[in-house]
Motif scaffolding. Structure first.
Motif, PDB file in Angstrom:
ATOM      1  N   UNK A  30       0.647  -1.221  -0.117  1.00 26.83           N
ATOM      2  CA  UNK A  30       0.036  -0.090  -0.203  1.00 26.83           C
ATOM      3  C   UNK A  30       0.950   1.088  -0.089  1.00 26.83           C
ATOM      4  N   UNK A  31       0.589   2.013  -0.979  1.00 26.73           N
ATOM      5  CA  UNK A  31       1.585   3.242  -1.181  1.00 26.73           C
ATOM      6  C   UNK A  31       1.437   4.268  -0.144  1.00 26.73           C
ATOM      7  N   UNK A  32       0.118   4.265   0.779  1.00 29.60           N
ATOM      8  CA  UNK A  32      -0.120   5.492   1.709  1.00 29.60           C
ATOM      9  C   UNK A  32       0.346   4.853   3.182  1.00 29.60           C
ATOM     10  N   UNK A  33       0.776   3.792   3.225  1.00 28.23           N
ATOM     11  CA  UNK A  33       1.479   3.548   4.574  1.00 28.23           C
ATOM     12  C   UNK A  33       2.523   2.537   4.345  1.00 28.23           C
ATOM     13  N   UNK A  34       3.421   2.350   5.453  1.00 24.47           N
ATOM     14  CA  UNK A  34       4.613   1.424   5.657  1.00 24.47           C
ATOM     15  C   UNK A  34       4.320   0.693   6.645  1.00 24.47           C
ATOM     16  N   UNK A  35       4.775  -0.670   6.459  1.00 27.16           N
ATOM     17  CA  UNK A  35       4.723  -1.719   7.413  1.00 27.16           C
ATOM     18  C   UNK A  35       6.030  -1.983   7.922  1.00 27.16           C
ATOM     19  N   UNK A  36       6.073  -1.981   9.157  1.00 27.58           N
ATOM     20  CA  UNK A  36       7.554  -2.423   9.659  1.00 27.58           C
ATOM     21  C   UNK A  36       7.110  -3.824  10.652  1.00 27.58           C
ATOM     22  N   UNK A  37       8.074  -4.601  10.132  1.00 26.13           N
ATOM     23  CA  UNK A  37       8.173  -6.056  10.782  1.00 26.13           C
ATOM     24  C   UNK A  37       9.695  -6.491  11.405  1.00 26.13           C
ATOM     25  N   UNK A  38       9.728  -7.593  11.933  1.00 25.52           N
ATOM     26  CA  UNK A  38      10.729  -8.029  12.536  1.00 25.52           C
ATOM     27  C   UNK A  38      10.863  -9.421  11.939  1.00 25.52           C
ATOM     28  N   UNK A  39      12.309 -10.031  12.206  1.00 25.17           N
ATOM     29  CA  UNK A  39      12.135 -11.448  11.687  1.00 25.17           C
ATOM     30  C   UNK A  39      11.693 -12.507  12.785  1.00 25.17           C
ATOM     31  N   UNK A  40      11.935 -12.181  13.975  1.00 25.09           N
ATOM     32  CA  UNK A  40      11.477 -13.203  15.058  1.00 25.09           C
ATOM     33  C   UNK A  40      10.810 -12.323  16.141  1.00 25.09           C
ATOM     34  N   UNK A  41       9.483 -12.290  16.334  1.00 24.85           N
ATOM     35  CA  UNK A  41       8.902 -11.751  17.225  1.00 24.85           C
ATOM     36  C   UNK A  41       8.976 -12.303  18.758  1.00 24.85           C
ATOM     37  N   UNK A  42       9.789 -13.644  18.710  1.00 26.39           N
ATOM     38  CA  UNK A  42       9.863 -14.200  20.063  1.00 26.39           C
ATOM     39  C   UNK A  42      11.248 -13.616  20.605  1.00 26.39           C
ATOM     40  N   UNK A  43      11.843 -13.056  19.765  1.00 23.67           N
ATOM     41  CA  UNK A  43      13.211 -12.525  20.315  1.00 23.67           C
ATOM     42  C   UNK A  43      13.211 -11.344  20.993  1.00 23.67           C
ATOM     43  N   UNK A  44      13.851 -11.296  22.130  1.00 25.96           N
ATOM     44  CA  UNK A  44      13.450 -10.273  23.213  1.00 25.96           C
ATOM     45  C   UNK A  44      14.061  -8.857  22.748  1.00 25.96           C
ATOM     46  N   UNK A  45      15.302  -8.875  22.146  1.00 23.43           N
ATOM     47  CA  UNK A  45      16.016  -7.622  21.602  1.00 23.43           C
ATOM     48  C   UNK A  45      15.339  -7.191  20.414  1.00 23.43           C
ATOM     49  N   UNK A  46      14.824  -8.152  19.503  1.00 20.17           N
ATOM     50  CA  UNK A  46      14.022  -7.570  18.399  1.00 20.17           C
ATOM     51  C   UNK A  46      12.621  -6.967  18.758  1.00 20.17           C
ATOM     52  N   UNK A  47      12.059  -7.683  19.707  1.00 26.27           N
ATOM     53  CA  UNK A  47      10.807  -7.176  20.005  1.00 26.27           C
ATOM     54  C   UNK A  47      10.635  -5.864  20.819  1.00 26.27           C
ATOM     55  N   UNK A  48      11.985  -5.677  21.761  1.00 25.83           N
ATOM     56  CA  UNK A  48      12.065  -4.272  22.228  1.00 25.83           C
ATOM     57  C   UNK A  48      12.285  -3.253  21.505  1.00 25.83           C
ATOM     58  N   UNK A  49      13.187  -3.326  20.197  1.00 27.01           N
ATOM     59  CA  UNK A  49      13.332  -2.377  19.461  1.00 27.01           C
ATOM     60  C   UNK A  49      12.402  -2.329  18.208  1.00 27.01           C
ATOM     61  N   UNK A  50      11.556  -3.069  18.304  1.00 28.62           N
ATOM     62  CA  UNK A  50      10.405  -3.105  17.277  1.00 28.62           C
ATOM     63  C   UNK A  50       9.842  -1.614  17.329  1.00 28.62           C
ATOM     64  N   UNK A  51       9.082  -1.405  18.327  1.00 27.15           N
ATOM     65  CA  UNK A  51       8.546  -0.078  18.530  1.00 27.15           C
ATOM     66  C   UNK A  51       9.276   1.352  18.539  1.00 27.15           C
ATOM     67  N   UNK A  52      10.498   0.965  18.971  1.00 26.72           N
ATOM     68  CA  UNK A  52      11.423   2.285  18.988  1.00 26.72           C
ATOM     69  C   UNK A  52      11.810   2.541  17.380  1.00 26.72           C
ATOM     70  N   UNK A  53      12.154   1.755  16.737  1.00 27.41           N
ATOM     71  CA  UNK A  53      12.358   1.808  15.362  1.00 27.41           C
ATOM     72  C   UNK A  53      11.078   2.412  14.473  1.00 27.41           C
ATOM     73  N   UNK A  54       9.963   2.027  14.814  1.00 28.29           N
ATOM     74  CA  UNK A  54       8.720   2.294  14.185  1.00 28.29           C
ATOM     75  C   UNK A  54       8.584   3.602  14.614  1.00 28.29           C
ATOM     76  N   UNK A  55       8.790   4.183  15.886  1.00 27.10           N
ATOM     77  CA  UNK A  55       8.710   5.743  16.392  1.00 27.10           C
ATOM     78  C   UNK A  55       9.579   6.494  15.568  1.00 27.10           C
ATOM     79  N   UNK A  56      11.064   6.105  15.310  1.00 20.75           N
ATOM     80  CA  UNK A  56      11.971   6.759  14.705  1.00 20.75           C
ATOM     81  C   UNK A  56      11.701   7.109  13.287  1.00 20.75           C
ATOM     82  N   UNK A  57      11.112   6.052  12.575  1.00 19.94           N
ATOM     83  CA  UNK A  57      10.765   6.236  11.199  1.00 19.94           C
ATOM     84  C   UNK A  57       9.460   7.083  11.159  1.00 19.94           C
ATOM     85  N   UNK A  58       8.545   6.929  11.911  1.00 21.54           N
ATOM     86  CA  UNK A  58       7.309   7.940  12.040  1.00 21.54           C
ATOM     87  C   UNK A  58       7.830   9.281  12.204  1.00 21.54           C
TER      88      UNK A  58
END
Length: 214
Positions: free
Chosen positions: A77-105
């Motif tokens: 969809x050209x009107x929005x960007x979807x942010x994903x991570x490789x492993x949602x069970x990984x603690x580091x990836x899950x903790x930085x998921x929202x951080x990088x989404x906020x930085x991009x936003x």
């Protein structure tokens, strides 16, 4: 160890990372591999920043270093960007998921509408002004209760305005650099708790202490 809750309702989890980032047609995103990836140790694991995300818009351009586990999908969809991570069970990836989404936003909002912050000067004789030096560089000059005038050169892509002698308005596309510059100015005379004199950031307030009685 499981966290103990003092209520019977279920704990509400944050879903900032899975929320899409809305963009306008004026915003262009491009990604490229970094020649030398940046490695950040994180306990027994490590974070590898291996790509550079460039976000361009009417207000300017912002570059963000992106970790290898982060995936940015803008094809569906050209009107929005979807942010994903490789492993949602990984603690580091899950903790930085929202951080990088906020930085991009924040970057998308910055290149579209821009960010702004204000500094309020409170005290007898306190004032702020914008002046140029002999080399043509703009400076923020402040008189904050000392005999000499203090100040800092204005960084690139940051606009400073003085609607009054006690108010400084800063604006720019990069929210991090903008607030960092505002914090450096505030640290030259932070608010003191007895008379309330100092430099206040945005809607900052302090609780005054009782005067010391000898």
């Amino acid at each position: 160890m499981q966290r103990r809750l003092f209520h019977s309702s279920r704990q509400i989890l944050s879903h900032i990372g899975s929320s899409p980032v809305f963009v306008t047609p004026d915003v262009k995103l491009s990604s490229m591999e970094m020649l030398i990836p940046k490695v950040i140790p994180k306990g027994s694991e490590k974070i590898i920043l291996n790509s550079l995300l460039s976000i361009k818009g009417p207000k300017g351009e912002i570059n963000l270093q992106i970790p290898e586990f982060l995936k940015i999908d803008s094809t569906s969809n050209t009107s929005n960007i979807k942010i994903e991570i490789n492993n949602e069970k990984n603690k580091i990836q899950k903790s930085l998921w929202g951080t990088y989404r906020s930085l991009i936003n924040n970057a998308v909002i910055g290149v579209t509408d821009g960010h702004s912050s204000t500094l309020r000067f409170k005290g007898t004789g306190y004032r702020v002004m914008i002046e140029k030096d002999d080399k043509g560089i703009n400076w923020v000059k402040m008189k904050v209760g000392r005999c000499n005038v203090e100040g800092l050169p204005i960084p690139e892509n940051i606009i400073c305005e003085t609607p009054s002698q006690t108010l400084l308005v800063l604006s720019g596309p990069d929210k991090q650099k903008l607030n960092l510059f505002a914090a450096r100015l505030r640290n030259m005379r932070p608010p003191e708790p007895y008379k309330g004199k100092g430099i206040y950031f945005n809607d900052e307030t302090i609780k005054l202490k009782a005067k010391k009685v000898k």
